[in-house]
Design a protein around this motif. Sequence first.
Motif, PDB file in Angstrom:
ATOM      1  N   UNK A  13       0.832  -1.204   0.000  1.00  0.00           N
ATOM      2  CA  UNK A  13       0.000   0.000   0.000  1.00  0.00           C
ATOM      3  C   UNK A  13       0.870   1.258   0.000  1.00  0.00           C
ATOM      4  N   UNK A  14       1.936   1.249   0.802  1.00  0.00           N
ATOM      5  CA  UNK A  14       2.783   2.440   0.930  1.00  0.00           C
ATOM      6  C   UNK A  14       3.681   2.654  -0.290  1.00  0.00           C
ATOM      7  N   UNK A  15       4.275   1.577  -0.802  1.00  0.00           N
ATOM      8  CA  UNK A  15       5.248   1.705  -1.893  1.00  0.00           C
ATOM      9  C   UNK A  15       4.574   1.743  -3.262  1.00  0.00           C
ATOM     10  N   UNK A  16       3.606   0.866  -3.471  1.00  0.00           N
ATOM     11  CA  UNK A  16       2.965   0.773  -4.787  1.00  0.00           C
ATOM     12  C   UNK A  16       1.620   1.483  -4.849  1.00  0.00           C
ATOM     13  N   UNK A  17       1.082   1.806  -3.679  1.00  0.00           N
ATOM     14  CA  UNK A  17      -0.235   2.435  -3.662  1.00  0.00           C
ATOM     15  C   UNK A  17      -1.349   1.463  -3.990  1.00  0.00           C
ATOM     16  N   UNK A  18      -1.096   0.168  -3.780  1.00  0.00           N
ATOM     17  CA  UNK A  18      -2.074  -0.868  -4.112  1.00  0.00           C
ATOM     18  C   UNK A  18      -2.494  -1.625  -2.857  1.00  0.00           C
ATOM     19  N   UNK A  19      -3.789  -1.813  -2.714  1.00  0.00           N
ATOM     20  CA  UNK A  19      -4.322  -2.520  -1.550  1.00  0.00           C
ATOM     21  C   UNK A  19      -4.842  -3.885  -1.984  1.00  0.00           C
ATOM     22  N   UNK A  20      -4.472  -4.916  -1.251  1.00  0.00           N
ATOM     23  CA  UNK A  20      -4.880  -6.265  -1.617  1.00  0.00           C
ATOM     24  C   UNK A  20      -6.317  -6.541  -1.199  1.00  0.00           C
ATOM     25  N   UNK A  21      -7.017  -7.299  -2.042  1.00  0.00           N
ATOM     26  CA  UNK A  21      -8.382  -7.709  -1.750  1.00  0.00           C
ATOM     27  C   UNK A  21      -8.377  -9.044  -1.007  1.00  0.00           C
ATOM     28  N   UNK A  22      -9.518  -9.390  -0.448  1.00  0.00           N
ATOM     29  CA  UNK A  22      -9.620 -10.637   0.322  1.00  0.00           C
ATOM     30  C   UNK A  22      -9.235 -11.854  -0.511  1.00  0.00           C
ATOM     31  N   UNK A  23      -9.656 -11.873  -1.788  1.00  0.00           N
ATOM     32  CA  UNK A  23      -9.374 -13.033  -2.638  1.00  0.00           C
ATOM     33  C   UNK A  23      -7.867 -13.205  -2.847  1.00  0.00           C
ATOM     34  N   UNK A  24      -7.128 -12.095  -2.876  1.00  0.00           N
ATOM     35  CA  UNK A  24      -5.673 -12.175  -3.031  1.00  0.00           C
ATOM     36  C   UNK A  24      -5.017 -12.711  -1.760  1.00  0.00           C
ATOM     37  N   UNK A  41      -7.735 -13.940 -14.703  1.00  0.00           N
ATOM     38  CA  UNK A  41      -6.984 -12.785 -15.186  1.00  0.00           C
ATOM     39  C   UNK A  41      -7.577 -11.507 -14.601  1.00  0.00           C
ATOM     40  N   UNK A  42      -6.714 -10.679 -14.031  1.00  0.00           N
ATOM     41  CA  UNK A  42      -7.181  -9.427 -13.449  1.00  0.00           C
ATOM     42  C   UNK A  42      -7.388  -9.475 -11.952  1.00  0.00           C
ATOM     43  N   UNK A  43      -7.267 -10.664 -11.354  1.00  0.00           N
ATOM     44  CA  UNK A  43      -7.449 -10.778  -9.904  1.00  0.00           C
ATOM     45  C   UNK A  43      -6.176 -10.444  -9.128  1.00  0.00           C
ATOM     46  N   UNK A  44      -5.092 -10.179  -9.833  1.00  0.00           N
ATOM     47  CA  UNK A  44      -3.884  -9.701  -9.165  1.00  0.00           C
ATOM     48  C   UNK A  44      -2.959 -10.780  -8.647  1.00  0.00           C
ATOM     49  N   UNK A  45      -2.511 -11.673  -9.552  1.00  0.00           N
ATOM     50  CA  UNK A  45      -1.611 -12.752  -9.136  1.00  0.00           C
ATOM     51  C   UNK A  45      -0.252 -12.226  -8.685  1.00  0.00           C
ATOM     52  N   UNK A  46       0.204 -11.152  -9.326  1.00  0.00           N
ATOM     53  CA  UNK A  46       1.525 -10.610  -8.990  1.00  0.00           C
ATOM     54  C   UNK A  46       1.598 -10.192  -7.529  1.00  0.00           C
ATOM     55  N   UNK A  47       0.590  -9.460  -7.066  1.00  0.00           N
ATOM     56  CA  UNK A  47       0.572  -9.026  -5.667  1.00  0.00           C
ATOM     57  C   UNK A  47       0.292 -10.187  -4.723  1.00  0.00           C
ATOM     58  N   UNK A  48      -0.541 -11.122  -5.156  1.00  0.00           N
ATOM     59  CA  UNK A  48      -0.844 -12.289  -4.326  1.00  0.00           C
ATOM     60  C   UNK A  48       0.431 -13.037  -3.961  1.00  0.00           C
ATOM     61  N   UNK A  49       1.306 -13.200  -4.936  1.00  0.00           N
ATOM     62  CA  UNK A  49       2.546 -13.951  -4.710  1.00  0.00           C
ATOM     63  C   UNK A  49       3.480 -13.252  -3.731  1.00  0.00           C
ATOM     64  N   UNK A  50       3.384 -11.930  -3.622  1.00  0.00           N
ATOM     65  CA  UNK A  50       4.334 -11.203  -2.768  1.00  0.00           C
ATOM     66  C   UNK A  50       4.212 -11.589  -1.298  1.00  0.00           C
ATOM     67  N   UNK A  51       3.017 -11.929  -0.847  1.00  0.00           N
ATOM     68  CA  UNK A  51       2.836 -12.257   0.571  1.00  0.00           C
ATOM     69  C   UNK A  51       3.604 -13.520   0.949  1.00  0.00           C
ATOM     70  N   UNK A  52       3.416 -14.574   0.161  1.00  0.00           N
ATOM     71  CA  UNK A  52       4.109 -15.836   0.438  1.00  0.00           C
ATOM     72  C   UNK A  52       5.610 -15.704   0.213  1.00  0.00           C
ATOM     73  N   UNK A  53       5.988 -14.997  -0.853  1.00  0.00           N
ATOM     74  CA  UNK A  53       7.410 -14.841  -1.152  1.00  0.00           C
ATOM     75  C   UNK A  53       8.121 -14.061  -0.049  1.00  0.00           C
ATOM     76  N   UNK A  54       7.462 -13.057   0.499  1.00  0.00           N
ATOM     77  CA  UNK A  54       8.072 -12.275   1.580  1.00  0.00           C
ATOM     78  C   UNK A  54       8.276 -13.133   2.823  1.00  0.00           C
ATOM     79  N   UNK A  55       7.242 -13.874   3.210  1.00  0.00           N
ATOM     80  CA  UNK A  55       7.347 -14.705   4.412  1.00  0.00           C
ATOM     81  C   UNK A  55       8.424 -15.770   4.250  1.00  0.00           C
ATOM     82  N   UNK A  56       8.483 -16.410   3.096  1.00  0.00           N
ATOM     83  CA  UNK A  56       9.527 -17.409   2.847  1.00  0.00           C
ATOM     84  C   UNK A  56      10.894 -16.751   2.709  1.00  0.00           C
TER      85      UNK A  56
END
Length: 251
Positions: A13-24, A41-56
């Motif tokens: 949210x702070x860096x990209x200005x994007x807020x994740x939805x519940x489905x993500x 398509x359009x549900x935001x796979x790129x941002x979805x992956x960031x959560x798991x990638x960050x934790x790992x």
Amino acid sequence: MPEAYAVMIEANKRILGLELYDVQILGAIVLFYGSVAEMKTGEGKTLTATLSMYLRGLQGTGNFLITTNEYLAGRDAEEVGKVYRWLGLSVAVGVKKYEFDKEIDKKVVYSSDIVYTTHSVLGFDYLLDNLSVEKEKQYISKFNFVIIDELDSILLDMAQTPLIISGAPKVQSNLHIITDVFIKSLAFDIDYEISEDKKSVWFLEEGIRKAQDYFGITEILGESFKELYRHLVLSLKANYIFKNKRDYVMM
């Protein structure tokens, strides 16, 4: 998990200005536990992956996000890489975005916490690592966590094409040069045919006849000319089926 995901959600949210939805967020939970998450398509796979990638990524190196092509790997890494770096993780791209880009330092890439790459490049690097007898030329230290984008395409469709690294033959041959010149002279639907899924190619009767005339032989399918015919088939595939950087790499 809740704390790490909350940190990444706020960072996006702070860096990209994007807020994740519940489905993500739900998709990210599924990915973290190694399951398949199907997203439209359009549900935001790129941002979805960031959560798991960050934790790992907090666990150290060996975390990969594998895509189908160089453009997607470079685009996604560039888009969300600034978020990872803001949170103290190192990010690298394992592929060149353009042919004229400088060569990639594999040691730097595979020592990063998170690596964005393609299935073919990672596959070939893994094979080369296992062929190397020198420790300093082995770059992939471990596999901690992997997210595969377009899972069905990579594990089903593209998996039908093997990754092969061949050594130098005991007897050098220029057959590959001669057969390549001949194959480039053939006409589609007259001399050869390609399957609808673009994964198979074969000679037609006219193509066989032209090959026999070109090489001055009468029975190209016979035992005596099996090596020549093998080169012809390989050249046919290389010219009309296989793509550089997708099915093979030039070393």
